[in-house]
Motif scaffolding. Structure first.
Motif, PDB file in Angstrom:
ATOM      1  N   GLY A  25       1.122  -0.946   0.239  1.00 21.64           N
ATOM      2  CA  GLY A  25       0.062   0.275  -0.104  1.00 21.64           C
ATOM      3  C   GLY A  25       0.877   1.477  -0.355  1.00 21.64           C
ATOM      4  O   GLY A  25       0.460   2.292   0.581  1.00 21.64           O
ATOM      5  N   SER A  28      -0.597   4.361  -2.229  1.00 22.84           N
ATOM      6  CA  SER A  28      -2.090   4.203  -1.940  1.00 22.84           C
ATOM      7  C   SER A  28      -1.442   5.415  -0.785  1.00 22.84           C
ATOM      8  O   SER A  28      -2.594   6.707  -0.766  1.00 22.84           O
ATOM      9  CB  SER A  28      -2.709   3.096  -1.819  1.00 22.84           C
ATOM     10  OG  SER A  28      -3.372   2.618  -2.083  1.00 22.84           O
ATOM     11  N   LYS A  31      -0.967   8.782  -2.049  1.00 27.15           N
ATOM     12  CA  LYS A  31      -1.689   9.286  -2.753  1.00 27.15           C
ATOM     13  C   LYS A  31      -1.959  10.022  -1.845  1.00 27.15           C
ATOM     14  O   LYS A  31      -2.382  11.561  -1.979  1.00 27.15           O
ATOM     15  CB  LYS A  31      -2.612   8.054  -3.638  1.00 27.15           C
ATOM     16  CG  LYS A  31      -2.765   8.101  -4.573  1.00 27.15           C
ATOM     17  CD  LYS A  31      -3.655   7.308  -5.628  1.00 27.15           C
ATOM     18  CE  LYS A  31      -3.337   6.771  -6.606  1.00 27.15           C
ATOM     19  NZ  LYS A  31      -4.509   5.825  -6.860  1.00 27.15           N
ATOM     20  N   THR A  32      -2.450   9.666  -1.348  1.00 24.56           N
ATOM     21  CA  THR A  32      -3.543  10.195   0.064  1.00 24.56           C
ATOM     22  C   THR A  32      -2.772  11.398   0.580  1.00 24.56           C
ATOM     23  O   THR A  32      -2.924  12.130   1.214  1.00 24.56           O
ATOM     24  CB  THR A  32      -3.696   9.242   2.002  1.00 24.56           C
ATOM     25  OG1 THR A  32      -4.086   7.843   1.271  1.00 24.56           O
ATOM     26  CG2 THR A  32      -4.313   9.624   2.597  1.00 24.56           C
ATOM     27  N   CYS A 182      -5.917   3.766   2.096  1.00 24.96           N
ATOM     28  CA  CYS A 182      -7.209   3.816   1.375  1.00 24.96           C
ATOM     29  C   CYS A 182      -8.398   2.603   1.414  1.00 24.96           C
ATOM     30  O   CYS A 182      -7.894   1.440   1.569  1.00 24.96           O
ATOM     31  CB  CYS A 182      -6.964   2.961   0.406  1.00 24.96           C
ATOM     32  SG  CYS A 182      -8.031   2.862  -1.064  1.00 24.96           S
ATOM     33  N   GLU A 186      -6.931  -1.197  -2.868  1.00 25.22           N
ATOM     34  CA  GLU A 186      -7.131  -0.561  -3.896  1.00 25.22           C
ATOM     35  C   GLU A 186      -5.998  -1.667  -4.928  1.00 25.22           C
ATOM     36  O   GLU A 186      -5.085  -1.569  -4.299  1.00 25.22           O
ATOM     37  CB  GLU A 186      -6.387   0.811  -3.718  1.00 25.22           C
ATOM     38  CG  GLU A 186      -6.575   1.946  -5.618  1.00 25.22           C
ATOM     39  CD  GLU A 186      -5.261   3.068  -5.406  1.00 25.22           C
ATOM     40  OE1 GLU A 186      -5.885   3.119  -6.317  1.00 25.22           O
ATOM     41  OE2 GLU A 186      -4.481   2.598  -3.802  1.00 25.22           O
ATOM     42  N   ALA A 189      -2.763   1.402  -8.584  1.00 24.86           N
ATOM     43  CA  ALA A 189      -2.527   2.230  -8.599  1.00 24.86           C
ATOM     44  C   ALA A 189      -3.242   3.179  -9.702  1.00 24.86           C
ATOM     45  O   ALA A 189      -2.083   3.633 -10.444  1.00 24.86           O
ATOM     46  CB  ALA A 189      -1.089   3.197  -8.270  1.00 24.86           C
ATOM     47  N   THR A 201      -6.830  12.138  -4.079  1.00 24.86           N
ATOM     48  CA  THR A 201      -7.355  11.371  -4.501  1.00 24.86           C
ATOM     49  C   THR A 201      -9.091  11.051  -4.721  1.00 24.86           C
ATOM     50  O   THR A 201      -9.923  10.538  -5.002  1.00 24.86           O
ATOM     51  CB  THR A 201      -7.087   9.810  -5.120  1.00 24.86           C
ATOM     52  OG1 THR A 201      -7.011   9.482  -3.283  1.00 24.86           O
ATOM     53  CG2 THR A 201      -5.403   9.621  -5.005  1.00 24.86           C
ATOM     54  N   GLN A 203      -9.785   9.482  -1.922  1.00 21.13           N
ATOM     55  CA  GLN A 203      -9.955   8.043  -1.344  1.00 21.13           C
ATOM     56  C   GLN A 203     -10.146   7.918   0.422  1.00 21.13           C
ATOM     57  O   GLN A 203      -9.507   8.857   0.653  1.00 21.13           O
ATOM     58  CB  GLN A 203      -8.510   7.120  -1.317  1.00 21.13           C
ATOM     59  CG  GLN A 203      -7.786   7.620  -1.285  1.00 21.13           C
ATOM     60  CD  GLN A 203      -6.805   6.711  -1.679  1.00 21.13           C
ATOM     61  OE1 GLN A 203      -6.268   6.071  -2.677  1.00 21.13           O
ATOM     62  NE2 GLN A 203      -5.580   7.073  -0.973  1.00 21.13           N
ATOM     63  N   SER A 205      -9.387   7.296   3.814  1.00 23.04           N
ATOM     64  CA  SER A 205      -8.296   6.932   4.593  1.00 23.04           C
ATOM     65  C   SER A 205      -8.498   6.399   6.034  1.00 23.04           C
ATOM     66  O   SER A 205      -9.744   7.576   6.940  1.00 23.04           O
ATOM     67  CB  SER A 205      -7.045   8.023   4.961  1.00 23.04           C
ATOM     68  OG  SER A 205      -7.775   8.994   4.681  1.00 23.04           O
TER      69      SER A 205
END
Length: 407
Positions: A25, A28, A31-32, A182, A186, A189, A201, A203, A205
């Motif tokens: 992850g 992910s 991204k967060t 996420c 996910e 990616a 994104t 998403q 979290s």
């Protein structure tokens, strides 16, 4: 966490490596956290998206809301802290890419799948961490996959097992935090639209604020040489691409010194020099970059096909060599034999070559090494942002008149 608006305010960039086993992850999480994306971020290559794993280094960033006291006390003129995330691959076959990313980091976030615990590449990441940084945070990811009623106890069990595994490393007391980068998971990616807000994104979290608080608390004052004048500029290139009507852009991290538009750069492997046309940091035009900064440098009349990775430097400061003398230490997890005249892959930055190795002088150098470690006596420009002595192997002055025992 919006980017700075004033052109002249001092922004300190700190590079944080994000490492871990494949599919733990990492991307992910990046991204967060990210609010700024580079041209190489979030698995943008078609092959990465097709395979659903990170295949190359990715770079993105965010700004801290305030300046941690340990940074403010050593850098009183800094007005903003930019955290650049270096998203490293987790697959074993990409270990050389991971090594290239590890050299440019100031600290590390080790991402562990909480449902699986330590895995093969997690251990390899720990080996790299011990050689490149003294500062690491462990993010126990995917805690949302634990049943809600048992989640707290499950996370504590995982933390206990990992703490036991870390006991024999320099990270025995590394801070840990349970998160879900996420919620729901996910598999692939995907590239996100760039929006100037956290979690670009969209998403869901869990406990990312807890991780950010640990970053603020434990981020180290970076190893920089701003106050040491006339330092040569060394720039580790990780990507290169052309822009029609502008020139060729090399992206990378400044390992040493500083550079400005109109400065000349040498590409030692190509034997050519070119002038800097302009520079950006995450698409923000800048007039100067310093050691530790992540930047894109635009250069006119340079064929992008000639460069993939490598180094650019102040002319005359980087030489091509056919041999080198270095202090080395066996990685404790390596079970093979180390014999003179054996062949090993030697990685320096993003470059890897096959070399014949001759070992000598362990007994004679042992006392000198310990003394230098105690004094932190490394001398010269740092070869990595973590510091030349971060691995416990300082750079020693070599005397060719001394006698050494061949091993």
């Amino acid at each position: 966490m919006s980017p700075p608006q004033e052109k002249n305010e001092r922004v300190l960039n700190i590079n944080v490596g994000v490492l871990g086993h494949v599919d733990s992850g990492k991307t992910s999480l990046v991204k967060t956290l990210s609010t700024l994306l580079s041209t190489a971020s979030l698995d943008k290559s078609a092959q990465s998206r097709q395979r659903g794993i990170t295949l190359d280094l990715g770079f993105s960033a965010f700004f801290l809301d305030d300046i941690p006291p340990q940074i403010a006390s050593t850098n009183p003129d800094v007005r903003k802290i930019q955290i650049t995330l270096v998203d490293c691959p987790g697959h074993a076959s990409l270990i050389r890419t991971i090594i290239g990313g590890a050299q440019i980091i100031d600290m590390m976030i080790l991402v562990v799948d909480a449902t699986k615990g330590l895995q093969t590449q997690t251990a390899e990441c720990l080996v790299i961490a011990e050689m490149t940084t003294k500062n690491m945070i462990v993010a126990l990811n995917k805690i949302d996959l634990f049943p809600p009623d048992d989640r707290v106890s499950k996370v504590k069990q995982v933390e206990s097992r990992i703490r036991s595994a870390l006991r024999s490393t320099r990270f025995a007391d590394a801070p840990m935090v349970g998160i879900s980068a996420c919620v729901g998971g996910e598999k692939v990616a995907a590239v996100a639209e760039e929006k100037q807000a956290h979690n670009i994104t969209g998403q869901l979290s869990t406990n990312i604020d807890g991780l950010l608080q640990l970053v603020k608390t434990h981020v180290p004052p970076p190893n920089r040489n701003y106050d040491k004048g006339n330092q040569p500029f060394h720039f580790a290139i990780d990507h290169c691409f052309p822009i029609k009507g502008q020139g060729t852009v090399i992206t990378g991290t400044a390992l040493n010194g500083s550079a400005k538009p109109n400065d000349f750069l040498q590409f030692p492997e190509l034997g050519i020099e070119k002038k800097i046309k302009s520079m950006q940091m995450f698409r923000r035009p800048v007039t100067e970059i310093h050691q530790g900064d992540r930047a894109g440098i635009c250069i006119a009349n340079l064929d992008a096909k000639l460069i993939e990775r490598g180094v650019a430097s102040t002319p005359g400061t980087v030489s091509l060599v056919t041999s080198a003398i270095a202090v080395v230490r066996k990685v404790k997890y390596f079970n093979g034999k180390l014999q003179s005249n054996s062949k090993f892959h030697v990685s320096v930055g993003h470059n890897t070559v096959m070399a014949s190795v001759i070992f000598f002088g362990a007994k004679e150098l042992a006392e000198k090494t310990i003394t230098a470690e105690e004094k932190d006596d490394v001398g010269g420009p740092s070869v990595s942002l973590g510091g030349s002595s971060v691995s416990g192997l300082p750079r020693l002055k070599f005397n060719f008149d001394d006698d050494f025992l061949f091993q």
